[in-house]
Write a protein that holds these residues in place. Sequence first.
Motif, mmCIF file in Angstrom:
data_model
loop_
_atom_site.group_PDB
_atom_site.id
_atom_site.type_symbol
_atom_site.label_atom_id
_atom_site.label_comp_id
_atom_site.label_asym_id
_atom_site.label_seq_id
_atom_site.Cartn_x
_atom_site.Cartn_y
_atom_site.Cartn_z
ATOM 1 N N MET A 1 29.684 25.303 19.562
ATOM 2 C CA MET A 1 30.122 26.361 20.086
ATOM 3 C C MET A 1 30.971 26.052 21.359
ATOM 4 S SD MET A 1 27.928 29.529 22.266
ATOM 5 C CE MET A 1 26.579 29.254 21.236
ATOM 6 N N ALA A 2 32.108 26.998 21.328
ATOM 7 C CA ALA A 2 32.905 26.627 22.536
ATOM 8 C C ALA A 2 33.234 28.025 23.238
ATOM 9 C CB ALA A 2 34.303 26.134 21.930
ATOM 10 N N ILE A 3 33.665 28.112 24.620
ATOM 11 C CA ILE A 3 34.042 29.297 25.345
ATOM 12 C C ILE A 3 35.086 29.953 24.524
ATOM 13 C CG2 ILE A 3 34.784 30.040 27.556
ATOM 14 C CD1 ILE A 3 33.395 27.862 28.841
ATOM 15 N N SER A 4 34.872 31.353 24.232
ATOM 16 C CA SER A 4 36.010 32.087 23.333
ATOM 17 C C SER A 4 37.293 32.299 24.299
ATOM 18 C CB SER A 4 35.397 33.207 22.876
ATOM 19 O OG SER A 4 35.041 34.101 24.236
ATOM 20 N N GLU A 5 38.354 32.364 23.584
ATOM 21 C CA GLU A 5 39.537 32.737 24.463
ATOM 22 C C GLU A 5 39.475 33.818 25.337
ATOM 23 O OE1 GLU A 5 43.107 32.784 22.026
ATOM 24 O OE2 GLU A 5 42.553 31.213 20.880
ATOM 25 N N THR A 6 38.834 35.164 24.721
ATOM 26 C CA THR A 6 38.532 36.378 25.440
ATOM 27 C C THR A 6 37.715 36.199 26.725
ATOM 28 O OG1 THR A 6 38.640 37.431 23.510
ATOM 29 C CG2 THR A 6 37.720 38.710 25.482
ATOM 30 N N ALA A 7 36.666 35.231 26.702
ATOM 31 C CA ALA A 7 35.763 34.922 27.815
ATOM 32 C C ALA A 7 36.555 34.105 28.908
ATOM 33 C CB ALA A 7 34.730 34.144 27.314
ATOM 34 N N GLU A 8 37.464 33.173 28.561
ATOM 35 C CA GLU A 8 38.291 32.323 29.389
ATOM 36 C C GLU A 8 39.216 33.218 30.050
ATOM 37 O OE1 GLU A 8 40.073 28.764 28.816
ATOM 38 O OE2 GLU A 8 38.753 28.122 27.172
ATOM 39 N N LYS A 9 40.053 34.287 29.334
ATOM 40 C CA LYS A 9 40.744 34.892 29.833
ATOM 41 C C LYS A 9 40.285 35.876 31.000
ATOM 42 C CE LYS A 9 43.075 39.056 28.194
ATOM 43 N NZ LYS A 9 42.186 39.996 28.655
ATOM 44 N N ASN A 10 38.979 36.316 30.644
ATOM 45 C CA ASN A 10 38.502 37.595 31.588
ATOM 46 C C ASN A 10 37.956 36.658 32.840
ATOM 47 O OD1 ASN A 10 38.947 39.805 30.156
ATOM 48 N ND2 ASN A 10 37.094 39.416 28.799
ATOM 49 N N HIS A 11 37.333 35.537 32.530
ATOM 50 C CA HIS A 11 36.903 34.702 33.595
ATOM 51 C C HIS A 11 37.959 34.446 34.538
ATOM 52 C CE1 HIS A 11 35.476 31.333 35.871
ATOM 53 N NE2 HIS A 11 34.427 31.796 35.898
ATOM 54 N N ASP A 12 39.184 34.012 34.193
ATOM 55 C CA ASP A 12 40.114 33.677 34.968
ATOM 56 C C ASP A 12 40.990 34.864 35.570
ATOM 57 O OD1 ASP A 12 40.018 31.013 34.132
ATOM 58 O OD2 ASP A 12 41.552 30.908 32.558
ATOM 59 N N GLU A 13 40.600 36.060 34.980
ATOM 60 C CA GLU A 13 41.316 37.228 35.475
ATOM 61 C C GLU A 13 40.407 37.659 36.805
ATOM 62 O OE1 GLU A 13 42.047 41.830 34.467
ATOM 63 O OE2 GLU A 13 42.285 40.265 32.880
ATOM 64 N N LEU A 14 39.183 37.355 36.629
ATOM 65 C CA LEU A 14 38.376 37.744 37.514
ATOM 66 C C LEU A 14 37.992 36.921 38.721
ATOM 67 C CD1 LEU A 14 35.392 39.485 35.431
ATOM 68 C CD2 LEU A 14 36.906 40.991 36.993
ATOM 69 N N PHE A 15 38.164 35.649 38.387
ATOM 70 C CA PHE A 15 37.911 34.428 39.371
ATOM 71 C C PHE A 15 39.192 33.476 39.256
ATOM 72 C CE2 PHE A 15 33.640 36.079 38.100
ATOM 73 C CZ PHE A 15 33.047 36.424 39.094
ATOM 74 N N PRO A 16 40.229 34.019 39.657
ATOM 75 C CA PRO A 16 41.423 32.925 39.518
ATOM 76 C C PRO A 16 41.192 31.630 40.287
ATOM 77 C CG PRO A 16 41.770 34.598 40.812
ATOM 78 C CD PRO A 16 40.647 34.954 40.342
ATOM 79 N N ASN A 17 41.369 30.404 39.423
ATOM 80 C CA ASN A 17 41.405 29.184 40.100
ATOM 81 C C ASN A 17 39.951 28.673 40.504
ATOM 82 O OD1 ASN A 17 44.331 28.817 39.989
ATOM 83 N ND2 ASN A 17 44.417 30.241 42.022
ATOM 84 N N HIS A 18 39.120 29.238 40.050
ATOM 85 C CA HIS A 18 37.765 28.869 40.104
ATOM 86 C C HIS A 18 37.353 27.691 39.017
ATOM 87 C CE1 HIS A 18 33.199 28.976 41.116
ATOM 88 N NE2 HIS A 18 33.175 29.075 39.855
ATOM 89 N N GLN A 19 36.848 26.661 39.866
ATOM 90 C CA GLN A 19 36.281 25.453 39.286
ATOM 91 C C GLN A 19 34.894 25.347 39.232
ATOM 92 O OE1 GLN A 19 38.272 23.456 37.173
ATOM 93 N NE2 GLN A 19 40.012 25.035 37.915
ATOM 94 N N SER A 20 33.906 25.378 38.164
ATOM 95 C CA SER A 20 32.739 25.416 38.056
ATOM 96 C C SER A 20 32.290 24.033 38.112
ATOM 97 C CB SER A 20 32.147 26.137 36.770
ATOM 98 O OG SER A 20 30.728 26.167 36.612
#
Length: 52
Positions: A1-20
Amino acid sequence: MAISETAEKNHDELFPNHQSTLKVTDPEMIEVFDNFAFDEVLSHGSLDSRRR
């Protein structure tokens, strides 16, 4: 399983430049969490990103 494109886009929109750090130590957990929190959950609502 991989992180979906939608999940990545929404995560980056809500938390820009966040490195987990958890993504490095437990990538499988982050895949499940991000796909759920930033893709599945958001697809059931109608709030825009500003109100989220």
